[in-house]
Design a protein around this motif. Structure first.
Motif, PDB file in Angstrom:
ATOM      1  N   ALA A 224      62.149  50.065 -68.218  1.00  0.00           N
ATOM      2  CA  ALA A 224      61.856  49.784 -69.628  1.00  0.00           C
ATOM      3  C   ALA A 224      62.943  50.294 -70.560  1.00  0.00           C
ATOM      4  O   ALA A 224      63.107  49.789 -71.672  1.00  0.00           O
ATOM      5  N   ASN A 225      63.698  51.305 -70.138  1.00  0.00           N
ATOM      6  CA  ASN A 225      64.767  51.848 -70.986  1.00  0.00           C
ATOM      7  C   ASN A 225      66.087  51.122 -70.806  1.00  0.00           C
ATOM      8  O   ASN A 225      67.111  51.550 -71.350  1.00  0.00           O
ATOM      9  N   GLY A 226      66.083  50.032 -70.042  1.00  0.00           N
ATOM     10  CA  GLY A 226      67.310  49.300 -69.800  1.00  0.00           C
ATOM     11  C   GLY A 226      67.998  49.749 -68.527  1.00  0.00           C
ATOM     12  O   GLY A 226      67.628  50.751 -67.909  1.00  0.00           O
ATOM     13  N   VAL A 227      69.026  49.004 -68.132  1.00  0.00           N
ATOM     14  CA  VAL A 227      69.743  49.270 -66.880  1.00  0.00           C
ATOM     15  C   VAL A 227      71.243  49.204 -67.126  1.00  0.00           C
ATOM     16  O   VAL A 227      71.729  48.307 -67.814  1.00  0.00           O
ATOM     17  N   ILE A 228      71.949  50.174 -66.575  1.00  0.00           N
ATOM     18  CA  ILE A 228      73.411  50.112 -66.477  1.00  0.00           C
ATOM     19  C   ILE A 228      73.730  49.739 -65.041  1.00  0.00           C
ATOM     20  O   ILE A 228      73.389  50.483 -64.105  1.00  0.00           O
ATOM     21  N   TYR A 229      74.350  48.587 -64.858  1.00  0.00           N
ATOM     22  CA  TYR A 229      74.533  48.003 -63.521  1.00  0.00           C
ATOM     23  C   TYR A 229      76.017  48.021 -63.158  1.00  0.00           C
ATOM     24  O   TYR A 229      76.830  47.341 -63.774  1.00  0.00           O
ATOM     25  N   VAL A 230      76.356  48.812 -62.161  1.00  0.00           N
ATOM     26  CA  VAL A 230      77.745  49.002 -61.742  1.00  0.00           C
ATOM     27  C   VAL A 230      77.985  48.250 -60.432  1.00  0.00           C
ATOM     28  O   VAL A 230      77.181  48.356 -59.496  1.00  0.00           O
ATOM     29  N   VAL A 231      79.068  47.504 -60.382  1.00  0.00           N
ATOM     30  CA  VAL A 231      79.460  46.767 -59.178  1.00  0.00           C
ATOM     31  C   VAL A 231      80.789  47.327 -58.696  1.00  0.00           C
ATOM     32  O   VAL A 231      81.751  47.419 -59.471  1.00  0.00           O
ATOM     33  N   THR A 232      80.851  47.710 -57.425  1.00  0.00           N
ATOM     34  CA  THR A 232      82.094  48.263 -56.884  1.00  0.00           C
ATOM     35  C   THR A 232      82.998  47.145 -56.371  1.00  0.00           C
ATOM     36  O   THR A 232      82.560  46.016 -56.122  1.00  0.00           O
ATOM     37  N   LYS A 233      84.263  47.474 -56.210  1.00  0.00           N
ATOM     38  CA  LYS A 233      85.246  46.490 -55.777  1.00  0.00           C
ATOM     39  C   LYS A 233      85.077  46.158 -54.297  1.00  0.00           C
ATOM     40  O   LYS A 233      84.652  46.994 -53.503  1.00  0.00           O
ATOM     41  N   ARG A 234      85.471  44.923 -53.975  1.00  0.00           N
ATOM     42  CA  ARG A 234      85.430  44.484 -52.587  1.00  0.00           C
ATOM     43  C   ARG A 234      86.805  43.935 -52.206  1.00  0.00           C
ATOM     44  O   ARG A 234      87.723  43.890 -53.023  1.00  0.00           O
ATOM     45  N   GLY A 235      86.941  43.544 -50.970  1.00  0.00           N
ATOM     46  CA  GLY A 235      88.225  43.102 -50.454  1.00  0.00           C
ATOM     47  C   GLY A 235      88.799  41.928 -51.220  1.00  0.00           C
ATOM     48  O   GLY A 235      88.083  41.114 -51.792  1.00  0.00           O
ATOM     49  N   SER A 236      90.124  41.862 -51.232  1.00  0.00           N
ATOM     50  CA  SER A 236      90.834  40.802 -51.933  1.00  0.00           C
ATOM     51  C   SER A 236      90.435  39.439 -51.397  1.00  0.00           C
ATOM     52  O   SER A 236      90.312  39.241 -50.187  1.00  0.00           O
ATOM     53  N   ALA A 237      90.263  38.493 -52.297  1.00  0.00           N
ATOM     54  CA  ALA A 237      89.857  37.157 -51.894  1.00  0.00           C
ATOM     55  C   ALA A 237      91.022  36.307 -51.416  1.00  0.00           C
ATOM     56  O   ALA A 237      90.804  35.250 -50.826  1.00  0.00           O
ATOM     57  N   SER A 238      92.243  36.742 -51.671  1.00  0.00           N
ATOM     58  CA  SER A 238      93.359  35.863 -51.314  1.00  0.00           C
ATOM     59  C   SER A 238      94.553  36.568 -50.696  1.00  0.00           C
ATOM     60  O   SER A 238      95.378  35.909 -50.078  1.00  0.00           O
ATOM     61  N   ALA A 239      94.688  37.882 -50.868  1.00  0.00           N
ATOM     62  CA  ALA A 239      95.894  38.537 -50.355  1.00  0.00           C
ATOM     63  C   ALA A 239      95.676  40.038 -50.259  1.00  0.00           C
ATOM     64  O   ALA A 239      94.784  40.602 -50.888  1.00  0.00           O
ATOM     65  N   THR A 240      96.529  40.668 -49.433  1.00  0.00           N
ATOM     66  CA  THR A 240      96.523  42.125 -49.357  1.00  0.00           C
ATOM     67  C   THR A 240      97.089  42.709 -50.646  1.00  0.00           C
ATOM     68  O   THR A 240      98.107  42.246 -51.149  1.00  0.00           O
ATOM     69  N   LYS A 241      96.403  43.702 -51.180  1.00  0.00           N
ATOM     70  CA  LYS A 241      96.841  44.345 -52.415  1.00  0.00           C
ATOM     71  C   LYS A 241      96.875  45.848 -52.207  1.00  0.00           C
ATOM     72  O   LYS A 241      95.934  46.433 -51.676  1.00  0.00           O
ATOM     73  N   THR A 321      94.758  52.482 -53.804  1.00  0.00           N
ATOM     74  CA  THR A 321      93.802  51.532 -53.239  1.00  0.00           C
ATOM     75  C   THR A 321      94.527  50.552 -52.334  1.00  0.00           C
ATOM     76  O   THR A 321      95.702  50.235 -52.550  1.00  0.00           O
ATOM     77  N   VAL A 322      93.816  50.077 -51.318  1.00  0.00           N
ATOM     78  CA  VAL A 322      94.304  49.033 -50.419  1.00  0.00           C
ATOM     79  C   VAL A 322      93.160  48.052 -50.211  1.00  0.00           C
ATOM     80  O   VAL A 322      92.026  48.463 -49.934  1.00  0.00           O
ATOM     81  N   SER A 323      93.436  46.771 -50.353  1.00  0.00           N
ATOM     82  CA  SER A 323      92.408  45.761 -50.120  1.00  0.00           C
ATOM     83  C   SER A 323      93.033  44.539 -49.481  1.00  0.00           C
ATOM     84  O   SER A 323      94.224  44.264 -49.651  1.00  0.00           O
ATOM     85  N   GLY A 324      92.226  43.796 -48.759  1.00  0.00           N
ATOM     86  CA  GLY A 324      92.714  42.597 -48.084  1.00  0.00           C
ATOM     87  C   GLY A 324      91.706  42.127 -47.063  1.00  0.00           C
ATOM     88  O   GLY A 324      90.516  42.426 -47.137  1.00  0.00           O
ATOM     89  N   GLY A 325      92.188  41.382 -46.042  1.00  0.00           N
ATOM     90  CA  GLY A 325      91.307  40.928 -44.990  1.00  0.00           C
ATOM     91  C   GLY A 325      91.670  39.558 -44.483  1.00  0.00           C
ATOM     92  O   GLY A 325      92.737  39.018 -44.769  1.00  0.00           O
ATOM     93  N   ASN A 326      90.762  39.020 -43.689  1.00  0.00           N
ATOM     94  CA  ASN A 326      90.933  37.670 -43.168  1.00  0.00           C
ATOM     95  C   ASN A 326      89.566  36.996 -43.098  1.00  0.00           C
ATOM     96  O   ASN A 326      88.628  37.434 -43.753  1.00  0.00           O
ATOM     97  N   ALA A 327      89.452  35.952 -42.279  1.00  0.00           N
ATOM     98  CA  ALA A 327      88.198  35.197 -42.243  1.00  0.00           C
ATOM     99  C   ALA A 327      87.053  36.024 -41.680  1.00  0.00           C
ATOM    100  O   ALA A 327      85.891  35.762 -41.976  1.00  0.00           O
ATOM    101  N   PHE A 328      87.369  36.992 -40.851  1.00  0.00           N
ATOM    102  CA  PHE A 328      86.306  37.783 -40.229  1.00  0.00           C
ATOM    103  C   PHE A 328      85.961  39.026 -41.038  1.00  0.00           C
ATOM    104  O   PHE A 328      84.791  39.384 -41.161  1.00  0.00           O
ATOM    105  N   ALA A 329      86.959  39.686 -41.578  1.00  0.00           N
ATOM    106  CA  ALA A 329      86.698  40.963 -42.256  1.00  0.00           C
ATOM    107  C   ALA A 329      87.529  41.074 -43.524  1.00  0.00           C
ATOM    108  O   ALA A 329      88.693  40.664 -43.565  1.00  0.00           O
ATOM    109  N   ARG A 330      86.895  41.605 -44.552  1.00  0.00           N
ATOM    110  CA  ARG A 330      87.591  41.946 -45.784  1.00  0.00           C
ATOM    111  C   ARG A 330      87.277  43.399 -46.108  1.00  0.00           C
ATOM    112  O   ARG A 330      86.179  43.879 -45.844  1.00  0.00           O
TER     113      ARG A 330
END
Length: 1011
Positions: A224-241, A321-330
Motif C-alpha cells: 500500500a505504501n508503493g514499491v521501489i523495483y530494482v532490476v539488476t544487469k544481465r549478460g550482454s545481448a550482442s557482445a562481450t563488454k 564489470t564483464v558481460s557477454g555470452g552465447n546461445a547457451f549462456a549469458r
C-alpha cells in the motif's frame, strides 16, 4: 569473512563452469532462414550478426539468408524501424520464417518496462510506473544509492536523514502519506524483497517506482505504501563488454557549528544566571583572562569542532564489470570497492585508528542458461562485505562532546600532559579518540536466486512453468579495542583532581549478532499468446516467504498473485490483477484477503481523428483503480490478537509467611479483530509525445483513501484494563504529478532538458480522540504527520505573539502557566479559548508538517563532440522544520548557551532580538512547542553537476578500447532556502549540531573505460 568469500567463489565457479561447458558443446553448422514482417512480406537488407562476433550477413531481396555458425551461437536480427530479434542457432528452422515486428512508439528495443515477474513494452503499460535507467544516474562515490535517486523520479520523495560514513540514510515516500504508521515503501530487487541501498550502481539496470493499484496489487497486503523495483544487469545481448570505473574525491562539511569562544560563553552564562536572579558564575578577572587568553591552562579556549573535524575527508570507488555470452549462456559479473573516510582527526594511534571509516566490497554474477529450446535457468549470486569503524563511545557521543562542550570547560591537555577534565565535564574528546578504543562492525551479506522457466508448448502454445527461489543471509561480526582513561582537573601547581578509572589497552570481546536468513519461493504459470490483433498475457504465482533470526520468531507470509493483460491492435489495453495474500500478524481465520485492481489504456493517437496529426505524435490515456493493503500496522506488540501476561512489580503476602510473592499482570487486552490497512487507489493520466518525438510529457491525477488505521479504543475505562488499538481510523491523500523530457540534436550538438513535479496533500478523516477535545485541537481535517522534534512528531502548537517587552505588557496579558514566572524577553502566547490563562488548552492543530506538499527535480544535459555536461536541481515546498532543539540545545552544565545565544533578547536590543532572553533555571515557558520555533523547510538544491570529456574515436581505436571518458563531478553543491541566513541545512536541520554528523558535499574526479 573467509566463509563468505568461499561461498561466493564456489557459486561463481559453478556459474563459470556451466558457461564454459556451453562453449565446449559447440559444433559448426550452416543455418538457412527467412525474415518477414508482420504481414508476411520479405524483409530485405536486414543485418544478421553472430553474437560475440563482428561477422554477419544481410538478407537478400526475398528476405533469405545463409550463415555458418556454431551450435551454441546466438543470432541477432537487426533492421531500422523494426524491433531487434534474438534467436539461438538451434531454434532456427528454414521452414519457419522469422518475423520482425515493426517498431511502434514506446514499443522499441529500449522501451522495456519491468513489472513483477514480467516485462512489458512501455506502450502496453496501463499502470503508473516511472523508471530511471542506470545510464541516467550519476557515477558518484556515495555510500548508498538512495540519494542518487533524489529528484529524478516523479512521485518519489527522498529525504536525507543522515550523513555518517556507511549510514548515508534517507527516508522514502511515494506520492503521499495516508497512514499514521510507517509510510516506507516495499523495496524489491528482481522481484523479491531486498534492500538496494548498499548495492553498487553498476549492478543495476534500472530502478522503477510503482505507484498505483494496478502495479501494486501483485504484492497484495504488503504494497500500500508503493514499491521501489530494482532490476539488476544481465549478460550482454550482442557482445562481450568489459568496463572499468574509478572515482576519487573529497567530502567537505556544508554546515557546521561555529561555537562561542570562551569569553563569549562565560559572558552569556553570567547573563543567564543574572536573569534567574543568581550571582554570576565567572568573575571579572576570569572574563578578562578568557578575553586576553593569557593562560591556556587557567583560561582555556578550545574550538572543539576545529580541533577534531577535518576540512575534508577522502572518498573513492572502483568498479569492474564483464558481460557477454552465447546461445547457451549469458553472464554479467561485477566487482566493486568503496572506501569512505570520516572527518575526525587525532584518532590515529600506534595500536588502532578511531576515526570513523566505511569500506565495502560488492560482488555479483548473474548467469542465464538456455539449456534447450524449452528450458531456461538463471542463477544469480550477489553479496557484499562492509567494514564500519568508529570510536568506542560511538559517533553520537563523540559528536555530542565536541559540539556541546563549552570552549572554557578544560584544556585538552594539562601542563603535565594528562587529559584535561573537570567535575562538570569529565569527557575529553581527545581521550575519546586516543584512549577509549574503537569498534569495527563487519557486515556480511550473501544473496542467491535461482529461477527456472519450462515451456509447455506441447500442452498449450505460449504456456510456461516458472519457479524462483532465493536464499539470503546477513550477519554482523563486531570486534575492536577497549581502553579507559582518567581526566584530570588542574588545580594549580602540581595539584590535580582525577575523574574516572584508567584501564590498559585490550581486545574487546568479539560478538556475532544480527544473523538473518530470508527465503522466498515463487512458483506458477505464464501464458503469452497473440492471435491476429489480440494479445493475451496471464501470470499466476504462489508465494511463500520466511525471515528467520535467532532473536525472534520467524516472520512468514504467503499468497497467490494473478495478472491478466489483454491488448487489441496495439491500441487498446486492459489489465486485471487479483492477489490473495495473508499475514501472521492477525488471528487465524482473519489472516487473508483479496486485493483486486483493474487498469486500462487507450492509444488515442492511433484513432482516425488524430492519426497523421503534425503536432501530436503519440497520445495514450490510461487509468487504474484498485485495492491494496498494509499489514505492518504497528500494533503495541506482535500477535496482539492474543492475551499475554507478565510478572508484575507489585508483591503481595499470602498466608502466614513473610516472603512477598510477585503478582501476575495482564498486558493490554487482546484485539482479536485486528486487521490490515486497506488503501483504495485511483489514478488517471496520459503519456504524450510531440515535435517528432523530441518532447514527451506525462501527467497523472491520483487519490488514495485508507481505512482500518490503528486508533485509540474509546471503550469505557470501567473495564479496568488497557486495550490495544483498534482499526477505526481513516485518512486520504490526493494530488498530481508530471514529467517532461525534451531532446534535440543539431549537427554535432545534442542537448536535453527534463523535469518532474509532484503535489500531494494528506488529510485525516477519522481518528478516535479523547472525549471533550476542543475542535481546534482535533486532528480531523489536518495532514497526517507533523513537525519532527527531539521528542517525536509534534502536531499541536501554541501561537506566539512575539516577545514580552515590559512588565506592563505581562501584567495586561493572560497568565502563562508554563513556568514560575514570566519576564520581559519571554515568548508571549495567544489565548485561544479566551479563558485568561495560557495552558494546554491553548495548543492548536496546524497544517505544519515535515512532509512537503510539493517536491520536484529538473536538469539538463548537453554534448558537443567529446565534451559533455549534465546537472540536476532538486527541491521541496510546503515543508516545516523546527529550531527549538537547536537554539535551546545543551544542558544545565553548559547553561544551555550556544552560538544562537548571541542573538537573545536583552534590554539593550529588544527589537532586534531573534530569540528569548537567556535563562538556566526556568526555561519551560520559552521551550514550549510553538510556532515561534518553526521555520520554512522549503529549499532548492543544486544536487549534481558533471563535466566530462571522451577521447575521440581515432585515439581510442589506437588504444584498442571502445570508450575512454574523464569527468569531474560535484554533489550537494549549494542550496537556496528561506531561512534568512540561519546557518543550518534546510533538509537536515541538526546536521553539524547537537550530536549529528555534518551535511556533506562531494567533489570527485572520475574515469570510465569500456573495452
Amino acid at each position: 569473512m573467509k566463509r563468505f568469500l568461499t561461498r561466493f567463489i564456489i557459486l561463481s565457479f559453478i556459474s563459470l563452469v556451466l558457461s564454459q561447458l556451453a562453449w565446449a558443446q559447440a559444433e559448426t553448422l550452416t543455418v538457412k532462414g527467412k525474415l518477414v514482417d508482420q504481414d508476411g512480406k520479405p524483409v530485405a537488407g536486414a543485418t544478421i550478426l553472430v553474437q560475440e562476433r563482428t561477422s554477419g550477413v544481410t538478407t537478400d531481396k526475398d528476405g533469405k539468408f545463409n550463415i555458418e555458425i556454431n551450435g551454441n551461437d546466438r543470432l541477432v536480427f537487426k533492421m531500422p524501424g523494426y524491433n531487434t530479434q534474438y534467436k539461438a542457432a538451434l531454434d532456427i528452422k528454414e521452414a519457419e520464417p522469422i518475423v520482425l515486428v515493426k517498431s511502434l512508439i514506446d514499443a522499441g528495443d529500449d522501451d522495456d518496462v519491468y513489472i513483477p515477474f514480467g516485462v512489458r513494452k512501455k506502450r502496453e503499460v496501463t499502470a503508473t510506473i516511472t523508471t530511471v535507467n542506470n545510464s541516467d544516474l550519476p557515477q558518484l562515490p556515495l555510500s548508498t544509492l538512495n540519494n542518487a535517486l533524489t529528484g529524478r523520479l516523479s512521485g518519489l520523495h527522498i529525504q536525507q536523514t543522515g550523513n555518517r560514513p556507511g549510514t548515508d540514510d534517507a527516508s522514502f515516500l511515494i506520492r503521499g502519506r495516508s497512514s499514521n504508521n510507517s509510510a516506507s515503501p516495499l523495496v524489491l530487487v528482481d522481484g523479491v524483497a531486498r534492500d538496494f541501498v548498499d548495492m553498487d550502481l553498476n549492478e543495476i539496470e534500472s530502478i522503477s517506482v510503482l505507484k498505483d493499484a494496478a502495479s501494486l496489487s501483485w504484492y497484495g497486503m504488503y504494497a500500500a505504501n508503493g514499491v521501489i523495483y530494482v532490476v539488476t544487469k544481465r549478460g550482454s545481448a550482442s557482445a562481450t563488454k568489459v568496463t572499468f570505473d574509478a572515482q576519487g574525491g573529497l567530502q567537505t562539511p556544508t554546515t557546521l557549528i561555529n561555537p562561542l569562544n570562551a569569553y563569549a560563553h562565560a559572558y552569556l552564562y553570567n547573563e543567564a544566571r543574572q536573569n534567574d536572579g543568581q550571582a554570576p558564575q565567572y568573575s571579572q578577572n576570569q572574563l578578562i583572562g578568557y578575553y586576553t587568553k593569557s593562560d591556556p591552562y587557567l583560561y582555556p579556549d578550545v574550538d572543539y569542532p576545529s580541533e577534531f573535524l577535518k576540512k575534508a575527508s577522502p572518498v573513492q570507488r572502483y568498479v569492474a564489470t564483464v558481460s557477454g555470452g552465447n546461445a547457451f549462456a549469458r553472464y554479467f559479473t561485477s566487482v566493486s570497492v568503496y572506501d569512505q573516510d570520516g572527518l575526525y582527526k587525532g584518532g590515529e594511534t600506534p595500536n588502532y585508528n578511531s576515526n570513523t571509516n566505511f569500506r565495502r566490497y560488492n560482488f555479483r554474477t548473474n548467469l542465464d542458461l538456455h539449456i534447450n529450446k524449452n528450458l531456461d535457468v538463471t542463477l544469480d549470486v550477489g553479496g557484499r562485505v562492509s567494514n564500519l569503524r568508529y570510536p568506542r563511545d560511538g559517533n553520537t557521543s563523540f559528536l555530542n562532546t565536541i559540539f556541546n562542550t563549552p570552549a572554557n570547560a578544560f584544556p585538552l591537555l594539562n601542563p603535565n600532559g594528562s587529559y584535561g577534565g573537570s567535575s562538570l565535564f569529565r569527557t575529553n574528546p581527545l581521550a575519546m579518540l586516543q584512549a577509549r578504543g574503537n569498534i569495527t562492525d563487519v557486515y556480511r551479506t550473501l544473496l542467491a536466486t535461482m529461477t527456472v522457466r519450462q515451456k509447455l508448448d506441447g500442452i498449450l502454445e505460449g504456456l510456461s512453468l516458472n519457479a524462483a527461489y532465493t536464499y539470503d543471509m546477513t550477519g554482523l561480526y563486531t570486534s575492536g579495542f577497549t581502553q579507559n582513561y582518567i581526566a584530570y582537573e588542574w588545580q594549580g601547581g602540581n595539584s590535580y583532581q582525577g575523574y574516572g578509572t584508567e584501564t590498559p589497552l585490550n581486545y574487546a570481546a568479539s560478538t556475532f549478532s544480527d544473523n538473518l536468513r530470508n527465503n522466498e519461493f515463487w512458483g506458477g504459470f505464464d501464458y503469452d499468446r497473440t492471435f491476429s490483433n489480440h494479445s493475451f498475457k496471464f501470470s499466476t504465482r504462489f508465494q511463500r516467504a520466511v525471515s528467520a533470526s535467532a532473536s525472534r520468531l520467524d516472520d512468514r507470509r504467503e499468497g497467490i498473485s494473478n495478472r491478466l493483460s489483454y491488448g487489441y491492435q496495439q491500441r487498446y489495453f486492459i489489465d486485471a490483477n487479483a492477489t490473495y495474500s495473508g499475514s501472521q500478524n492477525f488471528r487465524p481465520g482473519k489472516r487473508f484477503g483479496w486485493f483486486p485492481a483493474i487498469a486500462a489504456g487507450w492509444i488515442a493517437s492511433e484513432e482516425s481523428f488524430l492519426k497523421g496529426n503534425k503536432v501530436i505524435d503519440y497520445l495514450k490515456i490510461r487509468g487504474s483503480h484498485g485495492l491494496v493493503g498494509y499489514e505492518a500496522i504497528g500494533a503495541s506488540r506482535r500477535f496482539a490478537f492474543n492475551n499475554y501476561f507478565t510478572r508484575g512489580g507489585t508483591q503481595y503476602f499470602f498466608g502466614t509467611g513473610f516472603s512477598a510473592v510477585p503478582n501476575t499482570e495482564q498486558l493490554d487486552a487482546a484485539n482479536p479483530n485486528l486487521t490490515w490497512e486497506k488503501a483504495v487507489k485511483s489514478s488517471v493520466g496520459f503519456d504524450a509525445q510531440f515535435l517528432k518525438q523530441s518532447l514527451s510529457i506525462t501527467a497523472d491525477l491520483f487519490r488514495e483513501n485508507r481505512t482500518n488505521l490503528l486508533t485509540t479504543d474509546l471503550s469505557p475505562t470501567i473495564v479496568g484494563q488497557t486495550l490495544v488499538n483498534i482499526n477505526a481510523g481513516e485518512a486520504q491523500y490526493q494530488g498530481f504529478e508530471t514529467n517532461l523530457n525534451y531532446s534535440k540534436t543539431i549537427s554535432e550538438f545534442t542537448f536535453g532538458l527534463f523535469g518532474n513535479y509532484t503535489y500531494a496533500k494528506s488529510k485525516v478523516i477519522h481518528l478516535n480522540e479523547e472525549a471533550g477535545l476542543p475542535k481546534y485541537q482535533t486532528q480531523i481535517g489536518y495532514p497526517i504527520g507533523g513537525v519532527l522534534s527531539g521528542t517525536g512528531t509534534v502536531r499541536r502548537f501554541l501561537i506566539s505573539q512575539g516577545l514580552f517587552q515590559s512588565e506592563e505588557k505581562i501584567a495586561a496579558a493572560p497568565i502563562q502557566r508554563f513556568s514560575g514566572s514570566v519576564k520581559p524577553g519571554d515568548i508571549r502566547y495567544k489565548d485561544i479559548n479566551n479563558d485568561g490563562v495560557i495552558d494546554n488548552l491553548d495548543f492548536v492543530s496546524t497544517d505544519y508538517s515535515d512532509i512537503p506538499t510539493s517536491y520536484y527535480g529538473f536538469g539538463g544535459s548537453a554534448k558537443y563532440k567529446g565534451f559533455d555536461v549534465n546537472f540536476l536541481f532538486q527541491g521541496v515546498a510546503g515543508r516545516t522544520i523546527q529550531i527549538n532543539t537547536l537554539v535551546n540545545g545543551g544542558t544545565s552544565n553548559t547553561g544551555y548557551i550556544n552560538q544562537f545565544s548571541a542573538y537573545r533578547w536583552t534590554q539593550a536590543n529588544p527589537e532586534e532580538a531573534l530569540y528569548p532572553r537567556l535563562t538556566i533555571a526556568d526555561r519551560v515557558n520559552n521551550t514550549q512547542n510553538s510556532d515561534f520555533w518553526l521555520r520554512s523547510g522549503d529549499f532548492l538544491r543544486l544536487k549534481h553537476v558533471e563535466l566530462g570529456y571522451s577521447l575521440p574515436a581515432s585515439t581510442i581505436k589506437k588504444l584498442k578500447i571502445s570508450q575512454c571518458r574523464f569527468f569531474v563531478s560535484g554533489y550537494n553543491l549549494f542550496t537556496f532556502d528561506k531561512l534568512n541566513g540561519l546557518p543550518i541545512d534546510a533538509e537536515i536541520p541538526e546536521a553539524g549540531y547537537n550530536s549529528s554528523y555534518p551535511a556533506l558535499a562531494t567533489f570527485a574526479l572520475g574515469l570510465n573505460l569500456k573495452f
